[in-house]
Design a protein around this motif. Sequence first.
Motif, PDB file in Angstrom:
ATOM      1  N   TYR A   5      16.640  13.987  46.982  1.00  0.00           N
ATOM      2  CA  TYR A   5      17.710  14.257  46.121  1.00  0.00           C
ATOM      3  C   TYR A   5      18.268  13.017  45.143  1.00  0.00           C
ATOM      4  O   TYR A   5      18.424  11.940  45.564  1.00  0.00           O
ATOM      5  N   SER A   7      21.087  12.609  42.073  1.00  0.00           N
ATOM      6  CA  SER A   7      22.268  13.589  41.495  1.00  0.00           C
ATOM      7  C   SER A   7      22.555  12.522  39.996  1.00  0.00           C
ATOM      8  O   SER A   7      22.517  11.507  39.815  1.00  0.00           O
ATOM      9  N   ARG A   9      24.956  12.773  38.352  1.00  0.00           N
ATOM     10  CA  ARG A   9      26.459  12.434  38.458  1.00  0.00           C
ATOM     11  C   ARG A   9      26.985  11.247  39.234  1.00  0.00           C
ATOM     12  O   ARG A   9      28.084  10.695  39.075  1.00  0.00           O
ATOM     13  N   HIS A  19      19.322   8.893  46.084  1.00  0.00           N
ATOM     14  CA  HIS A  19      20.636   9.178  46.540  1.00  0.00           C
ATOM     15  C   HIS A  19      20.558   9.732  47.972  1.00  0.00           C
ATOM     16  O   HIS A  19      21.573   9.197  48.758  1.00  0.00           O
ATOM     17  N   ALA A  72      29.738  14.606  45.124  1.00  0.00           N
ATOM     18  CA  ALA A  72      28.810  15.083  43.792  1.00  0.00           C
ATOM     19  C   ALA A  72      27.378  15.230  44.219  1.00  0.00           C
ATOM     20  O   ALA A  72      26.616  16.039  44.073  1.00  0.00           O
ATOM     21  N   ILE A  73      26.878  13.952  45.069  1.00  0.00           N
ATOM     22  CA  ILE A  73      25.369  14.262  45.633  1.00  0.00           C
ATOM     23  C   ILE A  73      25.324  15.421  46.571  1.00  0.00           C
ATOM     24  O   ILE A  73      24.423  16.065  46.521  1.00  0.00           O
ATOM     25  N   ASP A  76      25.257  18.565  44.337  1.00  0.00           N
ATOM     26  CA  ASP A  76      23.798  18.754  43.926  1.00  0.00           C
ATOM     27  C   ASP A  76      22.597  19.291  44.936  1.00  0.00           C
ATOM     28  O   ASP A  76      21.839  19.823  44.411  1.00  0.00           O
TER      29      ASP A  76
END
Length: 148
Positions: A5, A7, A9, A19, A72-73, A76
């Motif tokens: 994944y 992100s 952001r 991430h 955020a991670i 997402d």
Amino acid sequence: MTENYESARAPEAVGAYPHARRVGDFLFVSGIGPRKRNRADIPGVTFAQGTREVESYDVALQTRACVENIRAILSDAGLALSDIVDVQAFLVDIDKNFATFNAVYAEYFRASDGPTRTTVGVTGLPTPIHVELKVVAWAGQRNPQPQN
């Protein structure tokens, strides 16, 4: 099931790693610091004029920024802070910063139902930050159905 994944952001990685990586029912999040995406400055860090020598830093602000980057991670990836089952915390000056770090951490997580945690003091981190967090989150079914 294995999947990486990224992100849009969270701050860019400072090395060759994603991430986060989902393996089975768990999401393993790489060490995340307080930096912001597409920004050269570091939240809470003041450099001596004309140098990259850290003059002062705000561990409370950096801790909040780390947690928000992780939020955020996770978001997402379809998860939330409440899905975290384990936290590894790295503090550059644990003697000076542990109490402040612990107080800010408690704003996000409770001992009664929060994740397990290991906090270690380190001599430095890859960028001039003073806090880094690495987490593991549960990404499996929330309410498994009984099997017949």
